[in-house]
Design a protein around this motif. Structure first.
Motif, PDB file in Angstrom:
ATOM      1  N   ASN A  24      -3.192   3.955  -2.820  1.00 38.43           N
ATOM      2  CA  ASN A  24      -3.877   2.690  -3.134  1.00 38.43           C
ATOM      3  C   ASN A  24      -3.255   1.011  -2.434  1.00 38.43           C
TER       4      ASN A  24
ATOM      5  N   TYR B  35       0.992  -1.284  -0.169  1.00 34.30           N
ATOM      6  CA  TYR B  35       0.196   0.262   0.019  1.00 34.30           C
ATOM      7  C   TYR B  35       0.325   1.327  -0.238  1.00 34.30           C
TER       8      TYR B  35
ATOM      9  N   ASP C 213      -2.594  -3.136  -2.271  1.00 35.44           N
ATOM     10  CA  ASP C 213      -3.009  -4.130  -3.477  1.00 35.44           C
ATOM     11  C   ASP C 213      -3.107  -5.495  -2.899  1.00 35.44           C
TER      12      ASP C 213
ATOM     13  N   LYS D  13      -7.583   3.692  -4.409  1.00 36.48           N
ATOM     14  CA  LYS D  13      -7.700   1.908  -5.517  1.00 36.48           C
ATOM     15  C   LYS D  13      -7.452   1.790  -4.386  1.00 36.48           C
TER      16      LYS D  13
ATOM     17  N   ASN E 270     -12.464   1.692  -6.664  1.00 39.24           N
ATOM     18  CA  ASN E 270     -12.246   2.717  -6.823  1.00 39.24           C
ATOM     19  C   ASN E 270     -13.061   3.923  -6.289  1.00 39.24           C
TER      20      ASN E 270
END
Length: 1007
Positions: free
Chosen positions: A76, A46, A78, A121, A136
């Motif tokens: 973001n 992140y 992931d 995101k 999003n």
């Protein structure tokens, strides 16, 4: 903090931001990055530009540091869940370690009252089922309130969600969500209550409420419901393109949607999912054309069944009814077992396609008209509910019928309308039969019929045998009309008929990687072509398609009276479906023909593409066998063609092809031919060659070469030569100098060779070609006409209209009677041995202008000929023949001699003959002079006086008799040999053989 992590957390900077999260005073942690390991170039789990940690100013004054708010923006996350269920974030944070260090509980306390996310995101990859979720989060606000052991959370969020399966978007993509949820978490009961809340999906609104028990295992009890007087509720769950299409229409109706999720979740448990939906009294109106589909109603439901799985899932769409302005549509659909679906469809429709085309405004189907009638009863559930694993019982429940009446439509960017489409198809006991499908395009017509045995076996990938058949026919197919205007194909096909079949299994027809495995048949084929004026008939084919190999068991047919029988194999055909082929594949072929009229087969639109000598050729008993190997390694690498057999017999050229073989290799743009050849009649040959096909680079490329080896080569038989006496249009012969030349070395070894009925022996040659159209004949040696001949020189074809041959030829005792060399003079062909016979030796240095067939043009050439003729004769030589009436009874048309030596010059069409002595059957004769090639002569001849007849003497000496002339006083009478006292008369001859003048000449002994 990083000591507790497997990963590494980095914060670039921090600062006080008093107003960023007002009314709280915040610390702005800038550029936060968390790596999955201590190595900072590992994957980022992140990251965020800013994290604002908010504190109450009053708490700070009191010395209490309680975090009251968090605000995260521009970041973001992931997340990855591996096949073992481990999540990368938890592993990097150190969760799951057997031993954890104690954490100092003193420090900051958390008493959150709000959390905000902005432009954040989230990506979640689940490797266990190959799914990916993208979210999003445009803006998310959560208000948290603590009261009496309860935590109250109000959550408002806007986000866009994408669901990806196996790397491909699903219909649930780019869906816009808006959440307005209220939660109450009771810390005593460990229960989360969802108060009546709202979920907005696209333009639809759903009500949510329920509870989640978090005590031991997660237990869900969620209810959802939605009611709206239009179809926005259903459109929200449709694919984006379909939903947009639905919005084009004004619609209204009693639409409902309700569902529940109840049961344990997580740790291998799946809750029960039940959804009901439907509508009543609905309509769709296309306001642009004021056309309406009315009285729309249906109901349906979905459940994941007793086992909460795809296997037990079921979907039903019941009592579907719609009434267009014209026609009707009603039916129902039931699907059970989403892993191997069993389907029940009842459909009854009578549709006016012109109305549907106008109403739905289908792109590409403008101007559609016609009628479709469908009556379908497709019921596989009988077999499913009986528990039988096969599908044989389902056949009897599959009854359907389709009619298409006078359908007409147009396709975008296609100039012709597809018109008068009529079709009738039906299904009985699982067998689909297309009884007829006919239509017209421009001036072409098409008719098709066919069958599919056991359609359910295909739909369920069953390993049972299935046969597919297709018959097609047409009275006329105009390819020029049907194909794009820029196509070069201009063919008209008449009386077209074909019958095809494919035998396989249901499983092979549904589950294949490249081609379905099975056996393909052409049972019959017939067609007549116009530009290629032949009839194709009695075609048959049997092709086996395996997993990796394809075998042509038989492919046979006839074209007019020519027949062929072909068989072969394709090994490792899947390579051809690879984006970057790698590996080897092989083609094996075996062609047999009893009779092949190649002159017809290689003629198109009136043009015969065979060499002129073979334009009427036919072959009997043809056998052709060989193979082709193709090698790939990250692209094409090389190819090998092997010819193992070629046999047959020509009809026009009475030649038999026998024992042909050889190899052709291609690699790095270089073609190599090795021992390619065989026997043709009495000729045999083997060719080896190397040729550069790509761009020429003198530093990298191999040099081109061509080598011919033969024991016997009959060029006359191979080229259909008739006779040397036949005049030829040399100018229209094939001109090799008009085609591109390359740098090439050429060599030949020929035991004996027949050229224009003249046999040459022990022919050896070495030559070179250059890109500027020169052919250098470095050496040419041969035995011919009982002698030997050596040639060295070059052809200059840089201007193909003017080809010159520069050469030096050395001959030794060539028999002129056996040497047939033709030259051209003022449009007439002549043989070099027409006047001169005997054996010749000597050297000729020449510069000849030649025709494309290499016949010399004498009047535009020059040569120096240093020749000696032995045991010769001069036959029908014009100067001697013209004087035959002047001399005694001697045969001047055939003058024999022992030896003749001289050096002749040929230039500008004039042959200059220096003075020479001929010891002949006439005695000693001296001859000199010149002669142009139009037979205009100017000769000085010295002949023994005793040969002159009385009549000839009077003619030469003004009517005087021999006794009236004193030889001692006459200049025209001389002694050639004073000792022998033999008198000679000097004669001058001018003119042509048809118009000449003979007179006494002066003594030229001094010249």
């Amino acid at each position: 903090m990083n000591e507790q992590f497997e990963g590494e957390l980095i914060i670039r900077d921090s600062k006080i931001a008093p107003f960023a999260n007002f009314p709280y005073v915040s610390i702005d942690l800038e550029d936060i990055v968390f790596f999955e390991s201590k190595i900072t170039d590992s994957n980022v789990i992140y990251a965020a530009e800013d994290l604002y940690v908010g504190f109450s100013i009053w708490d700070i004054i009191r010395g209490k540091y309680k975090i009251k708010s968090l605000k995260l923006q521009n970041g973001n996350l992931d997340l990855i869940k591996d096949a073992d269920g481990k999540i990368n974030l938890l592993m990097a944070k150190g969760f799951g370690k057997e031993e954890t260090e104690s954490v100092d509980e003193e420090g900051m306390n958390i008493d959150l009252s709000s959390i905000q996310l902005k432009n954040f995101k989230v990506k979640f990859d689940d490797l266990s089922n190959l799914t990916t979720i993208y979210a999003n989060l445009e803006k998310t606000d959560a208000v948290i309130k603590l009261q009496d052991e309860h935590i109250y959370i109000d959550l408002i969020s806007n986000f866009v969600l994408d669901y990806i399966l196996d790397g491909k978007p699903t219909f649930f993509s780019q869906k816009h969500f808006k959440l307005d949820l209220e939660f109450d978490y009771d810390q005593n009961t460990n229960e989360l209550v969802l108060a009546p809340s709202k979920l907005h999906l696209e333009d639809a609104q759903l009500g949510l409420e329920g509870k989640v028990d978090l005590e031991d295992q997660v237990y869900l009890d969620i209810r959802m419901a939605g009611e709206k007087p239009d179809f926005s509720l259903l459109a929200a769950f449709l694919p984006k393109e379909t939903a947009l299409l639905l919005r084009k229409y004004q619609n209204e109706g009693d639409v409902f949607f309700q569902g529940s999720i109840e049961g344990f979740a997580g740790n291998g448990h799946v809750p029960e999912i039940a959804i009901e939906f439907g509508c009543d009294n609905a309509y769709f109106l296309n306001t642009g054309i004021n056309k309406k589909v009315d009285d729309l109603r249906f109901s349906g439901f979905f459940t994941n069944g007793k086992d909460r799985s795809l296997k037990t899932s079921e979907f039903q769409l019941l009592n579907f009814y719609a009434k267009p302005d014209q026609g009707k549509f009603q039916g129902r659909l039931i699907v059970k077992d989403f892993e191997n679906p069993y389907v029940k469809i009842n459909l009854n429709a009578d549709l006016d396609l012109e109305f549907l085309g106008d109403f739905f405004e289908v792109e590409g189907l403008q101007g559609i008209s016609g009628q479709v009638i469908v009556d379908m009863d497709f019921d596989e559930l009988i077999d499913f509910e009986s528990g039988v694993t096969g599908i044989s019982n389902a056949k009897s429940s599959v009854q359907s019928e389709l009619k298409i009446i006078d359908l007409n439509f147009s396709l975008p960017d296609y100039p012709h309308q597809i018109r008068t489409v009529n079709a009738y198809a039906f299904m009985r006991e699982g067998n689909l039969r297309l009884d007829n499908l006919s239509f017209q395009i421009a001036d072409s017509d098409f008719n098709l019929s066919g069958t599919i045995d056991d359609l359910p076996a295909i739909l369920h990938s069953n390993p049972k045998p299935v046969k597919v058949q297709l018959d097609a026919n047409s009275t006329k197919i105009d390819l020029k009309q049907l194909l794009p205007s820029d196509s070069s194909i201009n063919e008209l096909i008449n009386d077209f008929k074909i019958k095809l079949a494919f035998e396989s299994t249901g499983k092979n027809l549904m589950d294949y990687e490249h081609l379905p495995q099975g056996e393909f048949f052409i049972e019959d084929f017939y067609a007549k072509l116009e530009k290629y004026p032949h009839a194709f008939h009695d075609f048959h084919a049997d092709i086996m398609i395996g997993e990796k190999n394809m075998e042509v068991m038989d492919f046979s047919g006839e074209i007019d009276k020519s027949d062929f029988h072909f068989s072969g194999k394709v090994l490792n055909y899947p390579k051809w479906f690879q984006e970057s082929p790698k590996g080897d594949s092989r083609f094996e072929f075996d062609l047999v023909s009893n009779h092949l009229n190649i002159s017809d087969l290689l003629k198109y639109n009136g043009v015969n593409y065979l060499p002129k000598d073979y334009q009427k050729e036919e072959i009997d008993g043809l056998k052709l066998k060989g193979s082709l190997d193709l090698h790939y390694n990250d692209g094409f690498e090389s190819a090998d063609f092997y010819l193992t057999d070629l046999d047959g017999k020509f009809r026009v050229h009475p030649l038999r092809l026998e024992d042909f073989g050889g190899r052709i290799h291609y690699e790095h743009e270089f073609l190599t031919v090795t021992d390619f050849g065989g026997k043709m009649g009495s000729s045999d040959f083997k060719v080896s060659m190397g040729y550069q096909l790509g761009e020429v680079d003198s530093l990298k490329n191999k040099r081109n070469f061509f080598h011919l080896k033969s024991l016997s080569l009959d060029l006359d038989a191979l080229m259909g030569f008739e006779s040397i006496d036949v005049d030829t249009n040399h100018q229209e012969a094939f001109n090799v100098f008009e085609i591109p030349f390359t740098e090439m070395d050429i060599s030949a070894e020929i035991g004996k060779m027949n050229y224009h009925t003249f046999w040459l022996e022990n022919v050896t040659a070495s030559a070179r070609t250059t890109a500027d159209h020169y052919i250098y004949l470095d050496t040419l040696g041969l035995r011919a006409a009982d002698g030997t001949l050596g040639v060295k020189g070059y052809f200059n074809g840089s201007d193909p209209e003017h080809i010159y041959f520069h050469s030096t030829m050395k001959a030794s005792k060539l028999d002129l009677d056996k040497l047939l060399i033709k030259f051209e003079n003022f449009g007439q062909d002549y043989l070099i041995n027409e006047n001169l016979h005997g054996k010749v030796s000597g050297t000729i240095t020449s510069k000849f202008l030649v025709y494309p067939d290499l016949t010399p043009i004498i009047d535009k050439s020059e040569a120096k000929m240093d020749l000696t003729v032995y045991q010769g004769s001069i036959v029908n030589f014009a100067p001697l023949s013209a004087m035959s009436s002047y001399f005694s009874d001697r045969n001047l048309n055939n003058v024999k001699f022992d030896t003749l030596s001289n050096t002749f010059d040929l230039k500008d069409g004039i042959l200059n003959i220096p003075n020479m002595n001929i010891n002949s059957s006439l005695g000693f004769i001296e001859l000199s002079g010149k002669q142009s090639l139009d037979m205009n002569m100017d000769y000085f001849i010295r002949i023994p006086l005793g040969m002159v007849t009385s009549v000839g003497f009077k003619s030469l000496f003004g009517g005087k008799n021999k006794n009236e002339v004193d030889p001692e006083q006459e200049d025209a009478i001389v002694y050639r040999d004073e000792d022998k006292r033999v008198r000679f008369v000097n004669v001058n001859m001018k003119g042509t053989p048809d118009d000449y003048k003979i007179s006494l000449g002066r003594n030229r002994s001094s010249n």
